[in-house]
Design an enzyme around this catalytic site. Structure first.
Site, PDB file in Angstrom:
ATOM      1  N   ALA A   1     -17.836  -2.206   3.430  1.00 40.60           N
ATOM      2  CA  ALA A   1     -16.965  -1.247   4.116  1.00 40.60           C
ATOM      3  C   ALA A   1     -15.702  -1.931   4.624  1.00 40.60           C
ATOM      4  O   ALA A   1     -15.759  -3.073   5.107  1.00 40.60           O
ATOM      5  CB  ALA A   1     -17.722  -0.590   5.263  1.00 40.60           C
TER       6      ALA A   1
ATOM      7  N   ALA B   1     -20.389   2.120   4.044  1.00 42.26           N
ATOM      8  CA  ALA B   1     -19.936   3.504   4.191  1.00 42.26           C
ATOM      9  C   ALA B   1     -18.548   3.486   4.832  1.00 42.26           C
ATOM     10  O   ALA B   1     -17.576   3.145   4.176  1.00 42.26           O
ATOM     11  CB  ALA B   1     -20.945   4.308   4.992  1.00 42.26           C
TER      12      ALA B   1
ATOM     13  N   ASP C   1     -28.223   7.298   4.217  1.00 39.64           N
ATOM     14  CA  ASP C   1     -27.045   7.955   3.644  1.00 39.64           C
ATOM     15  C   ASP C   1     -27.105   9.416   4.042  1.00 39.64           C
ATOM     16  O   ASP C   1     -28.188   9.968   4.247  1.00 39.64           O
ATOM     17  CB  ASP C   1     -27.020   7.834   2.112  1.00 39.64           C
ATOM     18  CG  ASP C   1     -25.634   8.125   1.557  1.00 39.64           C
ATOM     19  OD1 ASP C   1     -24.970   7.196   1.081  1.00 39.64           O
ATOM     20  OD2 ASP C   1     -25.172   9.287   1.634  1.00 39.64           O
TER      21      ASP C   1
ATOM     22  N   LYS D   1       0.862  -1.179   0.000  1.00 36.30           N
ATOM     23  CA  LYS D   1       0.000   0.000   0.000  1.00 36.30           C
ATOM     24  C   LYS D   1       0.898   1.228   0.000  1.00 36.30           C
ATOM     25  O   LYS D   1       2.012   1.173   0.553  1.00 36.30           O
ATOM     26  CB  LYS D   1      -0.865   0.010   1.281  1.00 36.30           C
ATOM     27  CG  LYS D   1      -2.111   0.823   1.176  1.00 36.30           C
ATOM     28  CD  LYS D   1      -3.270   0.027   0.600  1.00 36.30           C
ATOM     29  CE  LYS D   1      -4.528   0.847   0.554  1.00 36.30           C
ATOM     30  NZ  LYS D   1      -5.674   0.056   0.091  1.00 36.30           N
TER      31      LYS D   1
HETATM   32  P1  NAD Z   1     -18.467   6.038  -1.565  1.00 38.77           P
HETATM   33  O1  NAD Z   1     -17.654   7.133  -0.985  1.00 38.77           O
HETATM   34  O2  NAD Z   1     -18.834   6.094  -3.007  1.00 38.77           O
HETATM   35  O3  NAD Z   1     -19.846   5.877  -0.746  1.00 38.77           O
HETATM   36  C1  NAD Z   1     -19.946   5.960   0.639  1.00 38.77           C
HETATM   37  C2  NAD Z   1     -21.355   6.474   0.947  1.00 38.77           C
HETATM   38  O4  NAD Z   1     -21.541   6.401   2.367  1.00 38.77           O
HETATM   39  C3  NAD Z   1     -21.558   7.942   0.529  1.00 38.77           C
HETATM   40  O5  NAD Z   1     -22.732   8.043  -0.258  1.00 38.77           O
HETATM   41  C4  NAD Z   1     -21.699   8.668   1.866  1.00 38.77           C
HETATM   42  O6  NAD Z   1     -22.591   9.768   1.803  1.00 38.77           O
HETATM   43  C5  NAD Z   1     -22.225   7.569   2.763  1.00 38.77           C
HETATM   44  N1  NAD Z   1     -21.983   7.777   4.200  1.00 38.77           N
HETATM   45  C6  NAD Z   1     -20.891   8.289   4.810  1.00 38.77           C
HETATM   46  N2  NAD Z   1     -21.079   8.315   6.136  1.00 38.77           N
HETATM   47  C7  NAD Z   1     -22.295   7.794   6.374  1.00 38.77           C
HETATM   48  C8  NAD Z   1     -23.056   7.561   7.558  1.00 38.77           C
HETATM   49  N3  NAD Z   1     -22.608   7.886   8.771  1.00 38.77           N
HETATM   50  N4  NAD Z   1     -24.281   7.001   7.412  1.00 38.77           N
HETATM   51  C9  NAD Z   1     -24.773   6.684   6.213  1.00 38.77           C
HETATM   52  N5  NAD Z   1     -24.101   6.904   5.061  1.00 38.77           N
HETATM   53  C10 NAD Z   1     -22.883   7.455   5.150  1.00 38.77           C
HETATM   54  O7  NAD Z   1     -17.671   4.704  -1.216  1.00 38.77           O
HETATM   55  P2  NAD Z   1     -17.792   3.294  -1.953  1.00 38.77           P
HETATM   56  O8  NAD Z   1     -16.790   3.218  -3.028  1.00 38.77           O
HETATM   57  O9  NAD Z   1     -19.223   2.978  -2.222  1.00 38.77           O
HETATM   58  O10 NAD Z   1     -17.253   2.346  -0.783  1.00 38.77           O
HETATM   59  C11 NAD Z   1     -18.053   2.059   0.352  1.00 38.77           C
HETATM   60  C12 NAD Z   1     -17.221   1.281   1.361  1.00 38.77           C
HETATM   61  O11 NAD Z   1     -16.719   0.078   0.746  1.00 38.77           O
HETATM   62  C13 NAD Z   1     -15.950   2.024   1.840  1.00 38.77           C
HETATM   63  O12 NAD Z   1     -15.685   1.648   3.171  1.00 38.77           O
HETATM   64  C14 NAD Z   1     -14.854   1.482   0.946  1.00 38.77           C
HETATM   65  O13 NAD Z   1     -13.586   1.567   1.562  1.00 38.77           O
HETATM   66  C15 NAD Z   1     -15.299   0.043   0.789  1.00 38.77           C
HETATM   67  N6  NAD Z   1     -14.788  -0.585  -0.434  1.00 38.77           N
HETATM   68  C16 NAD Z   1     -15.096  -0.051  -1.645  1.00 38.77           C
HETATM   69  C17 NAD Z   1     -14.601  -0.661  -2.808  1.00 38.77           C
HETATM   70  C18 NAD Z   1     -14.927  -0.096  -4.170  1.00 38.77           C
HETATM   71  O14 NAD Z   1     -14.707  -0.809  -5.168  1.00 38.77           O
HETATM   72  N7  NAD Z   1     -15.461   1.099  -4.282  1.00 38.77           N
HETATM   73  C19 NAD Z   1     -13.798  -1.816  -2.704  1.00 38.77           C
HETATM   74  C20 NAD Z   1     -13.530  -2.351  -1.449  1.00 38.77           C
HETATM   75  C21 NAD Z   1     -14.036  -1.721  -0.314  1.00 38.77           C
END
Ligand code: NAD
Length: 379
Positions: free
Chosen positions: A274, A252, A212, A89
């Protein structure tokens, strides 16, 4: 002399900190302002793979700790997903809103290139595909680049598919049917992953609770529900922990299973994308004792990683989907082992990872390091 005495304890401390890691590289380019750390945790299975995070860390120590913790997590993720990659990383110290420039990412690309294929990287929190289009000008060891540049594009689609397969496996294990439509789900976060999962569940006819911080996303999914056989109810960010859903889907932020929330959660299972959902490993034990099935996050959210790892063979979404489907059987296997040994599912998953690493170490010793799994360098 005085100076050396002052420096010594820090040096010893740093080597103690990185004792579990193969290599840590500090990257400094005053011209562009780049200050980055690349941490390579373990290359038993192949070259290290992991995204690059940009964050305004308050200190170098804080950045180093993040790089070390995240790179170790990548070793587990890669091994658990059967990938021929190890864990790495990188972190860039800086504010992604203010401190980015194409030159900074080109400089970073040169540092990555200097590792000559020991480390592959791409986007993570605070960095975008556009940033890595710049880095890609300097090095081939980049993945997760846009389709227009020969990459596989948005990996959140594969991550969302992985969550769906994990939900099917969990339903199969708990209810003896993988059918998604007959259950109730609570989704926290309707971002790139959560929204796609919500859409899929609605199409399957499921009832979902959603929360959200962004009200537009709530309105969008409500509109979507009108064209589906499912139902959506929005709840506030506190209520999402204690809905009467069957499965809680955290999509999230991390550490949401903690001392404050654990007693509110009354679902039968937790299956979400998440990262680092458990605040501590003790929370895995507490969930286990409460009879709540926890799907280890690094198994559930591996779809995106599977996609970027696969990209080195040339983008092919069908192949990625087949590989992502393996999340279904891996998770069932972990549930069954956890049940047989009466241990938390996270422990069963970690044991599985350790077996994969030990097997490869034995093979490496037996054949010599030259016979390690082959990986392709993009031409
Ligand atoms: P993103 O930033 O697109 O979406 C996160 C959403 O969560 C946003 O819409 C935000 O408004 C909402 N949010 C934040 N705090 C909140 C709360 N307290 N209550 C409710 N909603 C809340 O992120 P993503 O890409 O969809 O990823 C989501 C999770 O999955 C993250 O933890 C990320 O690390 C993990 N993840 C994502 C991927 C990927 O391919 N995008 C891969 C592995 C892990």
């Amino acid at each position: 002399m005085k100076q050396l005495e002052q420096i010594k304890p820090t040096t010893e401390n740093t080597f103690e900190k990185i004792a579990n890691h193969e290599q840590v590289m500090f990257c400094n380019d005053p011209t562009t302002g780049l200050q980055a750390i690349i941490a390579i945790h373990d290359t038993t299975l192949g070259p290290a793979l992991g995204g690059t995070r940009m964050y305004p860390y308050k200190s170098v120590d804080e950045a180093l700790e993040d790089a070390l913790r995240l790179s170790e997590g990548m070793t587990y993720k890669c091994a658990a997903s059967g990938l021929d990659f190890g864990g790495g990383k990188a972190v860039i110290i800086g504010n992604p809103e203010k401190d980015k420039s194409p030159a900074l990412f080109r400089a970073f690309g040169q540092f990555v290139d200097s590792l000559n294929g020991r480390f592959y990287t791409g986007t993570d929190m605070g960095t975008t595909m556009d940033d890595f289009v710049e880095a890609f000008k300097e090095t081939n060891f980049i993945n997760g680049i846009p389709e227009a540049y020969g990459g596989s594009g948005d990996s959140s689609i594969s991550t969302a598919y992985g969550v769906i397969y994990a939900l099917e496996a969990t339903n199969e294990y708990l209810f003896k049917t993988s059918d998604l439509g007959s259950r109730i789900y609570a989704i926290q976060g309707l971002g790139k992953v959560g929204y796609k999962v919500a859409e899929h569940l609605l199409e399957a006819g499921a009832q979902i609770y959603v929360s959200d911080l962004n009200q537009n996303l709530i309105e969008q999914i409500k509109t979507k529900a009108k064209d589906s056989s499912g139902e959506v109810h929005d709840v506030n960010s506190d209520t999402i922990y204690h809905t009467d859903a069957d499965i809680f889907i955290p999509c999230a932020m991390g550490a949401i299973i903690n001392d404050q929330t654990i007693n509110q959660i009354k679902v039968k299972a937790i299956v979400g994308s998440a990262n680092n959902q458990l605040q501590t490993l003790d929370h895995a034990k507490l969930l286990h004792n409460k009879g709540i099935l926890y799907a280890p996050d690094y198994i559930v959210n591996a779809g995106g990683l599977i996609q970027v790892a696969d990209e080195l063979y040339g983008p092919n979404h069908k192949r990625v989907l087949v590989k992502t489907k393996a999340i279904y059987s891996s998770l069932l296997d972990i549930y069954q082992h956890a049940d047989m040994d009466a241990i938390p599912t996270v422990e069963a998953a970690n044991r599985r990872v350790q077996r994969v690493l030990d097997d490869q170490k034995n093979r490496n010793n037996f054949y010599s390091r030259k016979r390690r799994p082959k990986w392709k360098i993009r031409e």
